[in-house]
Design a protein around this motif. Structure first.
Motif, PDB file in Angstrom:
ATOM      1  N   GLY A  42      80.446  46.671 -52.159  1.00 51.75           N
ATOM      2  CA  GLY A  42      81.713  46.145 -51.827  1.00 51.75           C
ATOM      3  C   GLY A  42      81.591  45.233 -50.251  1.00 51.75           C
ATOM      4  O   GLY A  42      81.993  43.971 -50.419  1.00 51.75           O
ATOM      5  N   ILE A  43      80.877  45.825 -49.433  1.00 53.70           N
ATOM      6  CA  ILE A  43      80.858  45.111 -48.017  1.00 53.70           C
ATOM      7  C   ILE A  43      79.837  44.020 -48.456  1.00 53.70           C
ATOM      8  O   ILE A  43      80.249  42.945 -47.819  1.00 53.70           O
ATOM      9  CB  ILE A  43      80.037  45.968 -47.080  1.00 53.70           C
ATOM     10  N   LYS A  44      78.634  44.121 -48.951  1.00 51.10           N
ATOM     11  CA  LYS A  44      77.715  43.137 -49.379  1.00 51.10           C
ATOM     12  C   LYS A  44      78.073  41.930 -50.037  1.00 51.10           C
ATOM     13  O   LYS A  44      78.000  40.782 -49.799  1.00 51.10           O
ATOM     14  CB  LYS A  44      76.501  43.751 -50.139  1.00 51.10           C
ATOM     15  N   LYS A  45      79.011  42.352 -50.995  1.00 51.15           N
ATOM     16  CA  LYS A  45      79.724  41.318 -51.882  1.00 51.15           C
ATOM     17  C   LYS A  45      80.759  40.670 -51.459  1.00 51.15           C
ATOM     18  O   LYS A  45      81.687  39.850 -52.166  1.00 51.15           O
ATOM     19  CB  LYS A  45      79.773  41.704 -53.525  1.00 51.15           C
ATOM     20  N   LYS A  46      81.307  41.067 -50.367  1.00 47.07           N
ATOM     21  CA  LYS A  46      82.580  40.962 -49.531  1.00 47.07           C
ATOM     22  C   LYS A  46      83.745  41.085 -50.734  1.00 47.07           C
ATOM     23  O   LYS A  46      84.683  40.306 -50.834  1.00 47.07           O
ATOM     24  CB  LYS A  46      82.467  39.303 -49.243  1.00 47.07           C
ATOM     25  N   ASP A  47      83.654  42.071 -51.510  1.00 48.46           N
ATOM     26  CA  ASP A  47      84.614  42.672 -52.698  1.00 48.46           C
ATOM     27  C   ASP A  47      85.279  43.557 -51.842  1.00 48.46           C
ATOM     28  O   ASP A  47      85.180  44.661 -51.943  1.00 48.46           O
ATOM     29  CB  ASP A  47      83.920  43.104 -53.690  1.00 48.46           C
ATOM     30  N   GLU A  78      88.712  50.786 -43.862  1.00 49.24           N
ATOM     31  CA  GLU A  78      89.984  50.034 -44.585  1.00 49.24           C
ATOM     32  C   GLU A  78      90.741  49.326 -43.992  1.00 49.24           C
ATOM     33  O   GLU A  78      91.092  48.463 -45.013  1.00 49.24           O
ATOM     34  CB  GLU A  78      90.857  51.902 -44.718  1.00 49.24           C
ATOM     35  N   ALA A  79      90.764  49.206 -42.711  1.00 53.42           N
ATOM     36  CA  ALA A  79      91.561  48.148 -41.934  1.00 53.42           C
ATOM     37  C   ALA A  79      90.546  46.964 -42.369  1.00 53.42           C
ATOM     38  O   ALA A  79      91.301  45.818 -42.413  1.00 53.42           O
ATOM     39  CB  ALA A  79      91.677  48.474 -40.565  1.00 53.42           C
ATOM     40  N   TRP A  80      89.457  46.731 -42.044  1.00 47.80           N
ATOM     41  CA  TRP A  80      88.742  45.727 -42.305  1.00 47.80           C
ATOM     42  C   TRP A  80      88.648  45.180 -43.942  1.00 47.80           C
ATOM     43  O   TRP A  80      88.774  43.957 -43.796  1.00 47.80           O
ATOM     44  CB  TRP A  80      86.988  46.078 -42.164  1.00 47.80           C
ATOM     45  N   THR A  81      88.941  45.941 -44.765  1.00 51.49           N
ATOM     46  CA  THR A  81      89.284  45.591 -46.097  1.00 51.49           C
ATOM     47  C   THR A  81      90.490  44.886 -46.290  1.00 51.49           C
ATOM     48  O   THR A  81      90.742  43.831 -46.802  1.00 51.49           O
ATOM     49  CB  THR A  81      89.024  46.624 -47.349  1.00 51.49           C
ATOM     50  N   LYS A  82      91.574  45.643 -45.569  1.00 45.70           N
ATOM     51  CA  LYS A  82      92.758  44.923 -45.516  1.00 45.70           C
ATOM     52  C   LYS A  82      92.915  43.549 -45.035  1.00 45.70           C
ATOM     53  O   LYS A  82      93.607  42.555 -45.497  1.00 45.70           O
ATOM     54  CB  LYS A  82      93.866  45.698 -44.870  1.00 45.70           C
ATOM     55  N   ALA A  83      92.039  43.316 -43.775  1.00 52.66           N
ATOM     56  CA  ALA A  83      92.198  42.219 -43.033  1.00 52.66           C
ATOM     57  C   ALA A  83      91.192  41.157 -43.822  1.00 52.66           C
ATOM     58  O   ALA A  83      91.162  39.886 -43.294  1.00 52.66           O
ATOM     59  CB  ALA A  83      91.822  42.409 -41.717  1.00 52.66           C
ATOM     60  N   GLY A  85      87.820  41.163 -43.739  1.00 51.27           N
ATOM     61  CA  GLY A  85      87.180  40.631 -42.428  1.00 51.27           C
ATOM     62  C   GLY A  85      85.638  40.124 -43.030  1.00 51.27           C
ATOM     63  O   GLY A  85      85.312  40.301 -43.956  1.00 51.27           O
ATOM     64  N   GLU A  86      84.805  39.736 -41.883  1.00 49.61           N
ATOM     65  CA  GLU A  86      83.679  39.224 -42.171  1.00 49.61           C
ATOM     66  C   GLU A  86      82.635  40.649 -42.224  1.00 49.61           C
ATOM     67  O   GLU A  86      82.796  41.401 -41.496  1.00 49.61           O
ATOM     68  CB  GLU A  86      83.139  38.349 -40.948  1.00 49.61           C
ATOM     69  N   ILE A  90      81.534  44.654 -39.746  1.00 48.14           N
ATOM     70  CA  ILE A  90      81.645  46.249 -40.218  1.00 48.14           C
ATOM     71  C   ILE A  90      80.378  47.009 -40.683  1.00 48.14           C
ATOM     72  O   ILE A  90      80.355  48.250 -40.663  1.00 48.14           O
ATOM     73  CB  ILE A  90      82.577  46.308 -41.444  1.00 48.14           C
ATOM     74  N   LYS A  91      79.479  46.120 -40.581  1.00 43.63           N
ATOM     75  CA  LYS A  91      77.939  46.695 -40.719  1.00 43.63           C
ATOM     76  C   LYS A  91      77.633  47.905 -40.325  1.00 43.63           C
ATOM     77  O   LYS A  91      77.355  48.915 -40.528  1.00 43.63           O
ATOM     78  CB  LYS A  91      76.954  45.581 -40.679  1.00 43.63           C
ATOM     79  N   GLU A  92      77.695  47.903 -38.842  1.00 43.66           N
ATOM     80  CA  GLU A  92      77.118  48.900 -37.713  1.00 43.66           C
ATOM     81  C   GLU A  92      78.541  50.304 -38.196  1.00 43.66           C
ATOM     82  O   GLU A  92      77.890  51.394 -37.948  1.00 43.66           O
ATOM     83  CB  GLU A  92      77.542  48.558 -36.344  1.00 43.66           C
ATOM     84  N   THR A  93      79.465  49.991 -38.355  1.00 45.35           N
ATOM     85  CA  THR A  93      80.424  50.759 -38.573  1.00 45.35           C
ATOM     86  C   THR A  93      80.061  51.662 -39.938  1.00 45.35           C
ATOM     87  O   THR A  93      80.003  52.969 -39.789  1.00 45.35           O
ATOM     88  CB  THR A  93      81.845  50.514 -38.592  1.00 45.35           C
ATOM     89  N   PHE A  94      79.860  50.927 -40.754  1.00 47.25           N
ATOM     90  CA  PHE A  94      79.311  51.666 -42.198  1.00 47.25           C
ATOM     91  C   PHE A  94      77.904  52.289 -42.039  1.00 47.25           C
ATOM     92  O   PHE A  94      77.952  53.382 -42.622  1.00 47.25           O
ATOM     93  CB  PHE A  94      79.374  50.546 -43.261  1.00 47.25           C
TER      94      PHE A  94
END
Length: 114
Positions: A42-47, A78-83, A85-86, A90-94
């Motif tokens: 999801g992060i990779k595809k910005k989904d 979760e907050a990143w997905t709602k916003a 974000g780019e 979020i990469k390092e957090t993940f």
């Protein structure tokens, strides 16, 4: 000795039922790494919706198994997905969540002979 997880909540929830504890541990070891792959996708595809769905699914399990830092970080996802974000935000957090889960999985497999 548990360094990467804490089963206190699992034991409390189960009234110290070893079968229930084993079910929770087995579910964590088998499902959470798969769910993390979905979050990564999801992060990779910005989904953002896809990443949110799996982050939301994983969240209570991280809390239940005492992965406090990973739990706090999944809230950030979760907050990143709602916003919406780019990716770079979020990469390092993940990556941190993934490493903590991997450490816990290795330790659980060893401790519970899985």
């Amino acid at each position: 000795m548990a360094l990467h997880y804490n089963l206190a909540k699992v034991y409390a929830l189960s009234d110290n039922d070893p079968e229930f504890v084993m079910q929770i541990v087995t579910l964590f070891v088998t499902e959470v790494p798969e769910d993390l792959l979905q979050i990564k996708e999801g992060i990779k595809k910005k989904d953002h919706k896809h990443a949110y769905a799996f982050a939301h699914k994983v969240k209570p399990t991280l809390d239940l198994l005492g992965l406090k830092v990973a739990f706090e970080e999944i809230l950030q996802v979760e907050a990143w997905t709602k916003a919406e974000g780019e990716k770079k935000e979020i990469k390092e957090t993940f990556k941190s969540i993934k490493n903590q889960v991997n450490d816990a999985v290795k330790e659980l497999k060893k401790d519970f002979d899985l």
